[in-house]
Design an enzyme around this catalytic site. Sequence first.
Site, PDB file in Angstrom:
ATOM      1  CG  HIS A  80     -28.334 -16.520  14.329  1.00 17.20           C
ATOM      2  ND1 HIS A  80     -29.650 -16.828  14.546  1.00 17.20           N
ATOM      3  CD2 HIS A  80     -28.304 -15.189  14.087  1.00 17.20           C
ATOM      4  CE1 HIS A  80     -30.399 -15.748  14.426  1.00 17.20           C
ATOM      5  NE2 HIS A  80     -29.600 -14.738  14.141  1.00 17.20           N
ATOM      6  CD  GLU A 105     -23.597 -12.691  16.381  1.00 13.59           C
ATOM      7  OE1 GLU A 105     -24.198 -11.772  16.973  1.00 13.59           O
ATOM      8  OE2 GLU A 105     -24.050 -13.259  15.383  1.00 13.59           O
ATOM      9  CD  GLU A 126     -26.665 -12.049  25.408  1.00 13.01           C
ATOM     10  OE1 GLU A 126     -26.551 -10.861  25.749  1.00 13.01           O
ATOM     11  OE2 GLU A 126     -26.170 -12.507  24.354  1.00 13.01           O
ATOM     12  CE  LYS A 133     -23.529  -4.184  15.473  1.00  9.54           C
ATOM     13  NZ  LYS A 133     -24.404  -5.334  15.800  1.00  9.54           N
ATOM     14  NE  ARG A 144     -35.833 -12.472   9.942  1.00 13.70           N
ATOM     15  CZ  ARG A 144     -34.583 -12.698  10.321  1.00 13.70           C
ATOM     16  NH1 ARG A 144     -34.079 -13.905  10.278  1.00 13.70           N
ATOM     17  NH2 ARG A 144     -33.837 -11.706  10.745  1.00 13.70           N
ATOM     18  N   GLY A 161     -30.257 -11.133  22.645  1.00 10.96           N
ATOM     19  CA  GLY A 161     -31.071 -10.154  23.397  1.00 10.96           C
ATOM     20  C   GLY A 161     -32.086 -10.751  24.344  1.00 10.96           C
ATOM     21  NE  ARG A 168     -23.168 -11.611  10.990  1.00 15.86           N
ATOM     22  CZ  ARG A 168     -23.551 -11.594  12.243  1.00 15.86           C
ATOM     23  NH1 ARG A 168     -23.274 -10.577  13.002  1.00 15.86           N
ATOM     24  NH2 ARG A 168     -24.225 -12.585  12.733  1.00 15.86           N
ATOM     25  CG  LEU A 221     -33.855 -17.566  22.358  1.00 19.50           C
ATOM     26  CD1 LEU A 221     -34.640 -17.818  23.647  1.00 19.50           C
ATOM     27  CD2 LEU A 221     -34.487 -18.332  21.199  1.00 19.50           C
ATOM     28  N   GLY A 222     -32.786 -13.598  19.590  1.00 16.85           N
ATOM     29  CA  GLY A 222     -32.712 -12.144  19.439  1.00 16.85           C
ATOM     30  C   GLY A 222     -33.872 -11.716  18.576  1.00 16.85           C
ATOM     31  CG  ASN A 223     -35.674  -8.145  15.907  1.00 14.83           C
ATOM     32  OD1 ASN A 223     -36.790  -8.437  16.368  1.00 14.83           O
ATOM     33  ND2 ASN A 223     -35.513  -7.260  14.969  1.00 14.83           N
ATOM     34  CG  ASN A 241     -22.455  -6.949  10.535  1.00 12.09           C
ATOM     35  OD1 ASN A 241     -22.794  -7.131   9.364  1.00 12.09           O
ATOM     36  ND2 ASN A 241     -23.166  -7.366  11.562  1.00 12.09           N
TER      37      ASN A 241
HETATM   38  P1  AMP Z   1     -30.860  -8.846  19.584  1.00 15.61           P
HETATM   39  O1  AMP Z   1     -31.366  -9.018  18.186  1.00 15.61           O
HETATM   40  O2  AMP Z   1     -29.953  -9.961  20.037  1.00 15.61           O
HETATM   41  O3  AMP Z   1     -30.259  -7.477  19.841  1.00 15.61           O
HETATM   42  O4  AMP Z   1     -32.150  -8.938  20.547  1.00 15.61           O
HETATM   43  C1  AMP Z   1     -33.177  -7.987  20.479  1.00 15.61           C
HETATM   44  C2  AMP Z   1     -34.358  -8.471  21.276  1.00 15.61           C
HETATM   45  O5  AMP Z   1     -33.986  -8.688  22.646  1.00 15.61           O
HETATM   46  C3  AMP Z   1     -35.507  -7.467  21.308  1.00 15.61           C
HETATM   47  O6  AMP Z   1     -36.738  -8.128  21.037  1.00 15.61           O
HETATM   48  C4  AMP Z   1     -35.484  -6.961  22.734  1.00 15.61           C
HETATM   49  O7  AMP Z   1     -36.745  -6.557  23.174  1.00 15.61           O
HETATM   50  C5  AMP Z   1     -35.016  -8.181  23.466  1.00 15.61           C
HETATM   51  N1  AMP Z   1     -34.581  -7.837  24.828  1.00 15.61           N
HETATM   52  C6  AMP Z   1     -33.549  -7.077  25.202  1.00 15.61           C
HETATM   53  N2  AMP Z   1     -33.541  -6.920  26.554  1.00 15.61           N
HETATM   54  C7  AMP Z   1     -34.613  -7.594  27.030  1.00 15.61           C
HETATM   55  C8  AMP Z   1     -35.177  -7.825  28.326  1.00 15.61           C
HETATM   56  N3  AMP Z   1     -34.618  -7.302  29.422  1.00 15.61           N
HETATM   57  N4  AMP Z   1     -36.286  -8.574  28.419  1.00 15.61           N
HETATM   58  C9  AMP Z   1     -36.869  -9.100  27.327  1.00 15.61           C
HETATM   59  N5  AMP Z   1     -36.382  -8.926  26.085  1.00 15.61           N
HETATM   60  C10 AMP Z   1     -35.292  -8.182  25.923  1.00 15.61           C
END
Ligand code: AMP
Length: 402
Positions: free
Chosen positions: A180, A385, A334, A14, A241, A331, A91, A209-211, A7
């Site tokens: 995604h 992924e 999960e 990555k 965003r 993130g 990717r 639900l990630g960044n 990636n």
């Molecule tokens: P990702 O883009 O999938 O790596 O997700 C990143 C996001 O997941 C960031 O905003 C992190 O703060 C959030 N995250 C990771 N672990 C936790 C947690 N235990 N509680 C709340 N948010 C989390």
Amino acid sequence: MKVLVINAGSSSIKFELYAMPQEQVLASGLVERIGESTSRLVWRDARDGRHTLERPIQDHAAGLELVLSLLCSGTDAPMESLDEIGAVGHRVVHGGEAFSQTVGVTAEVEAAIQAHAVLAPLHNPPNLLGIRVARQVLPDVPQVAVFDTAFHQTLPPHAYLYALPAELYREHRVRRYGFHGISHRFVAGRAAALLGRPLEQLRLISCHLGNGASICAIEAGRSVDTSMGMTPLEGLVMGTRCGDLDPAIPLYLQRQLGMDAAEVDRLLNKRSGMLGLSGRSNDLRELEQAAESGDADAAVAMQVYCYRIRKYIGAYTAALGSVDALVFTAGVGENSDVVRAAVLEGLAPMGYALDLDANRGLRGREADISAVDSRARVLVIPTDEELLIARDTYALAGHRAS
Ligand code: AMP
């Protein structure tokens, strides 16, 4: 056979090395700050040993060469020689309407990735660079492109068209593409396995639900709607965003506040979302803690974030008619029991009832967190992924290599 998954970003690569078809991760890591004096390679071996190598890495080719030399050197090396790599999976963020599935890279595929750079200027050029560098370093190995948009090519026109003059779609391909897709497709497959039912019989809502964040309505394994649009800016509130917005706001910012297009772009993509609302951070974990300790802006930001997800769950429940399972992934999905509980609070009459005990403290592993009387199952499924890219790559190139 070994499959290398790449990636490539603007200043990073990555990677993950898999033994296929066993799906065993032999090594994974990240080359970062390419082109800077502080560049480094961080990697993990199959026994989870962590290694860091700090040294100037001039460009992507030098970065990949360094990765490959490490993968073949030392007593614990996962490979004896580069000949063991049977295929490389890349990717690629934007495939537009040209790609509805994973493809082997040809000159035409490269040209199409290049052509779609106008829609993903930050992603497609480095993705393409990754492909070119990999071909340069591993000239005899098949390269495979796995697109983030491909899964959403099944969207029907009523879901992908914006209510703009029709020629904007016909002549300029202005439409919803969605992103995604690799993640939504992966968790849909896992949801079917967990439920013990064929994917073809399921209606699912997947919340990545990630960044970056997006939500997807999936019917019989096909994406039928998704919240990200022509670009990854639309939809849910994200780390930096804004997500959904009155389209007149960017015009207002330009006309009334004198911002130019580049400033508006930066504001919406980099300074908005949870960072903008909270004035503090884009990191959900930090904001959860801040809200708990009484930070009012962080608390409101969390409410806006969760409310937007609830609205989309309602909309996609209507789009699907009925839902067999709702999946939380990435993130936040999960790991955050707080977000999951806030999103689903009061949604039992709609079919989503949470088992609060099963939800509490659940982090980073697959689980069914729905109450026994919930009409739909509520699942937590860590996304992977890279594994899906490795599977696609193996499926496409495996027979050629063996
Ligand atoms: P990702 O883009 O999938 O790596 O997700 C990143 C996001 O997941 C960031 O905003 C992190 O703060 C959030 N995250 C990771 N672990 C936790 C947690 N235990 N509680 C709340 N948010 C989390």
